[in-house]
Design a protein around this motif. Structure first.
Motif, short mmCIF file in Angstrom:
data_model
loop_
_atom_site.label_atom_id
_atom_site.label_comp_id
_atom_site.label_asym_id
_atom_site.label_seq_id
_atom_site.Cartn_x
_atom_site.Cartn_y
_atom_site.Cartn_z
N PRO A 1 0.84 -1.20 0.00
CA PRO A 1 0.00 0.00 0.00
C PRO A 1 0.87 1.25 0.00
CG PRO A 1 -0.03 -1.07 2.15
CD PRO A 1 0.68 -2.01 1.22
N ARG A 2 0.45 2.24 -0.80
CA ARG A 2 1.30 3.42 -1.02
C ARG A 2 0.50 4.69 -0.76
NH1 ARG A 2 2.27 6.55 -5.56
NH2 ARG A 2 0.89 5.20 -6.81
N PRO A 3 0.89 5.51 0.22
CA PRO A 3 0.21 6.80 0.43
C PRO A 3 0.44 7.72 -0.77
CG PRO A 3 1.56 6.19 2.33
CD PRO A 3 1.95 5.27 1.22
N VAL A 4 -0.66 8.35 -1.23
CA VAL A 4 -0.54 9.24 -2.38
C VAL A 4 -1.02 10.66 -2.10
CG1 VAL A 4 -0.64 7.40 -4.09
CG2 VAL A 4 -2.77 8.45 -3.32
N LEU A 5 -1.84 10.85 -1.06
CA LEU A 5 -2.39 12.18 -0.82
C LEU A 5 -2.87 12.30 0.62
CD1 LEU A 5 -3.32 14.90 -2.20
CD2 LEU A 5 -5.57 13.83 -2.44
N PHE A 6 -2.64 13.47 1.21
CA PHE A 6 -3.23 13.82 2.50
C PHE A 6 -3.97 15.13 2.32
CE2 PHE A 6 -2.81 16.35 6.46
CZ PHE A 6 -3.64 15.58 7.27
N VAL A 7 -5.23 15.16 2.76
CA VAL A 7 -6.06 16.37 2.69
C VAL A 7 -6.27 16.87 4.12
CG1 VAL A 7 -8.26 17.36 1.97
CG2 VAL A 7 -7.20 15.53 0.61
N PRO A 8 -5.67 18.01 4.48
CA PRO A 8 -5.79 18.49 5.86
C PRO A 8 -7.19 18.99 6.17
CG PRO A 8 -4.60 20.08 4.51
CD PRO A 8 -4.80 18.87 3.65
N ALA A 9 -7.58 18.85 7.43
CA ALA A 9 -8.86 19.37 7.89
C ALA A 9 -8.76 20.87 8.11
CB ALA A 9 -9.26 18.68 9.19
N PRO A 10 -9.90 21.57 8.08
CA PRO A 10 -9.88 22.99 8.47
C PRO A 10 -9.45 23.13 9.93
CG PRO A 10 -11.94 22.42 7.33
CD PRO A 10 -11.23 21.13 7.63
N PRO A 11 -9.04 24.31 10.35
CA PRO A 11 -8.60 24.52 11.74
C PRO A 11 -9.66 24.10 12.75
CG PRO A 11 -8.05 26.42 10.38
CD PRO A 11 -8.92 25.53 9.53
N GLU A 12 -9.20 23.48 13.85
CA GLU A 12 -10.04 23.07 14.99
C GLU A 12 -11.17 22.13 14.59
OE1 GLU A 12 -11.16 26.07 17.84
OE2 GLU A 12 -9.63 27.46 17.09
N THR A 13 -10.99 21.39 13.50
CA THR A 13 -12.07 20.59 12.92
C THR A 13 -11.68 19.13 12.84
OG1 THR A 13 -12.82 22.48 11.61
CG2 THR A 13 -13.54 20.31 10.87
N TRP A 14 -12.63 18.25 13.25
CA TRP A 14 -12.55 16.81 13.06
C TRP A 14 -13.01 16.46 11.66
CZ3 TRP A 14 -15.62 14.43 17.76
CH2 TRP A 14 -14.72 13.87 18.68
N THR A 15 -12.31 15.55 11.00
CA THR A 15 -12.84 14.92 9.78
C THR A 15 -12.68 13.41 9.97
OG1 THR A 15 -10.67 15.21 8.72
CG2 THR A 15 -12.36 16.86 8.25
N ILE A 16 -13.39 12.88 10.97
CA ILE A 16 -13.09 11.55 11.48
C ILE A 16 -13.86 10.42 10.81
CG2 ILE A 16 -12.31 12.38 13.71
CD1 ILE A 16 -15.04 11.70 14.86
N HIS A 17 -14.87 10.75 10.00
CA HIS A 17 -15.61 9.71 9.29
C HIS A 17 -15.83 10.15 7.85
CE1 HIS A 17 -17.01 8.43 13.45
NE2 HIS A 17 -16.52 7.32 12.94
#
Length: 418
Positions: free
Chosen positions: A58-74
């Motif tokens: 498996p190869r990581p290809v992209l990380f999309v950061p969350a907005p400040p102070e924000t969960w993007t957990i699901h």
């Protein structure tokens, strides 16, 4: 492969691939589609895309950061759409440093939003972000569904017009069901909502349950216009959503007390008239009691009857082991994934990943287990959390490969012996 982590325990399952997810080894929910895994991070602040077309590498290809102070957990992925929740990062709040606070009472009451107004100016993003993933490794934001409140916790979306969102809206004690119309995914709108009476404090409702019980929708799965909702200490609801603007309660069942609550994950098996429901273990050493995964007979939807529970892992003393021991998530039989009404895959936190044969629903039996190696580095930033495996989610692809994630230990790709 000799460089793979050695599992703590394995029976009828074999590790074939592993990834630290580009150095972000935390995960809470995973979707696998078109040879790519979408992983929501609880601590790293965003979500990652991994190329898993070669499951041994498996190869990581992209990380999309969350907005400040924000969960993007699901998140949810289906065909060309990816839906990602946005909510206030509650585990960054000192008020929730003790897990008993987060799981033990209304979130709206704890942070002061249940009365109808935000506790402070909103510095986080609240809602559901919609991405186009026609190009699997290049999500492109095309829409956003805003929520006036803490935000969204989890979503159920498997195509069609509607998504089913658990949302904490100002004025409510905790998360409720919000049905979102995606006829135009660039401009989603609310179609309807449902809550347990007593949750709408802004409208003058008063909870009928004790203050130390948390009635909150974790999420609902929908099959044949019936929504099966798990409400933590509030138990199970079966709701007719054929008219999304006017959801109708079919029945409400709650087995807490005497059991310890935490009702978390539903899995309807309509072809057999069955419903699987997992109660989440939320405290260490079973301080919240032994949690079970229940099998209900739902041939008469107005009268679901519990007929058995899945076996509790017992090859080691998982109660004495640090961390949470007990059910969490279930593989959800999503379109395009592995689908079975007799073989259930589940995560059991410090007891890893389990497979169960429920051909005889009155006598379910475990047919496989895999407890990944513990984390080499802690990503969970909460003070005092133990460095043990805490398997959070499992996705099984159409070929039968298991993709399991953990709070700290990365992605494990597992072959089941069948």
């Amino acid at each position: 492969m000799s460089d793979l982590p050695r599992p703590d325990f394995a029976r009828n399952m074999r590790l074939i691939g592993h990834s630290d997810q580009g150095g972000r080894a935390d995960g809470l929910q995973i979707m696998v589609q078109r040879g790519h895994a979408y992983i929501a991070h609880p601590w790293s602040g965003g979500f990652s895309v991994l190329d898993v077309r070669d499951p041994t590498r498996p190869r990581p290809v992209l990380f999309v950061p969350a907005p400040p102070e924000t969960w993007t957990i699901h998140l949810q992925a289906h065909e060309d759409l990816l839906l990602v929740v946005n909510a206030r990062d509650l585990f960054a709040d000192a008020a929730f440093a003790d897990e008993r606070v987060y799981y033990g009472r209304s979130v709206g009451d704890t942070i002061g939003t249940a009365g109808g107004g935000a506790a402070r100016a909103r510095s986080w993003t609240a809602g559901v972000t919609i991405y186009d993933i026609a190009v699997p490794d290049a999500p492109r934001q095309i829409g956003f569904f805003p929520i006036e409140g803490i935000g969204a916790h989890r979503v159920w979306y498997v195509g069609g017009r509607y998504a089913y969102v658990s949302a904490l809206i100002d004025g409510f004690t905790d998360y409720i069901l919000v049905i979102v119309d995606l006829a135009n995914p660039t401009k989603p709108v609310e179609a309807g909502r449902f809550w347990i009476p007593g949750m709408n404090r802004a409208a003058g409702e008063t909870p009928s349950w004790p203050e130390n019980r948390r009635y909150a929708l974790h999420h609902a799965l929908v099959a044949d216009n019936i929504a099966y909702g798990c409400w933590r200490d509030g138990g199970l609801t079966i709701v007719d959503v054929a008219d999304p603007s006017a959801p109708k309660l079919v029945t409400h069942r709650n087995w807490s007390p005497p059991y310890g609550g935490g009702t978390h994950s539903p899995l309807p098996l309509h072809d057999r008239g069955l419903l699987v429901v997992a109660d989440e273990a939320v405290l260490d050493h079973e301080e919240d009691g032994r949690k079970h995964t229940w099998i209900f007979d739902i041939r008469e939807p107005s009268n679901p009857v519990s007929i058995s529970t899945l076996p509790t892992p017992d090859e080691a003393d998982y109660v004495a082991k640090e961390g949470h021991f007990g059910p969490h998530n279930l593989h959800e039989n999503r379109p395009g994934s592995f689908v079975s009404s007799t073989l259930i895959f589940a995560t059991y936190q410090n007891a890893g990943i389990r497979a169960f044969d429920i051909s005889d629903p009155y006598r379910p039996r475990e047919t496989g287990a895999f407890v990944p190696a513990g984390p080499t580095r802690m990503v969970d930033r909460r003070p005092g959390r133990p460095a043990v495996i805490q398997s959070t989610d499992v996705f099984v692809d159409a070929a039968g490969l298991l993709y399991a994630i953990d709070y700290n230990a990365g992605l494990s790709i597992i072959e089941y012996g069948g």
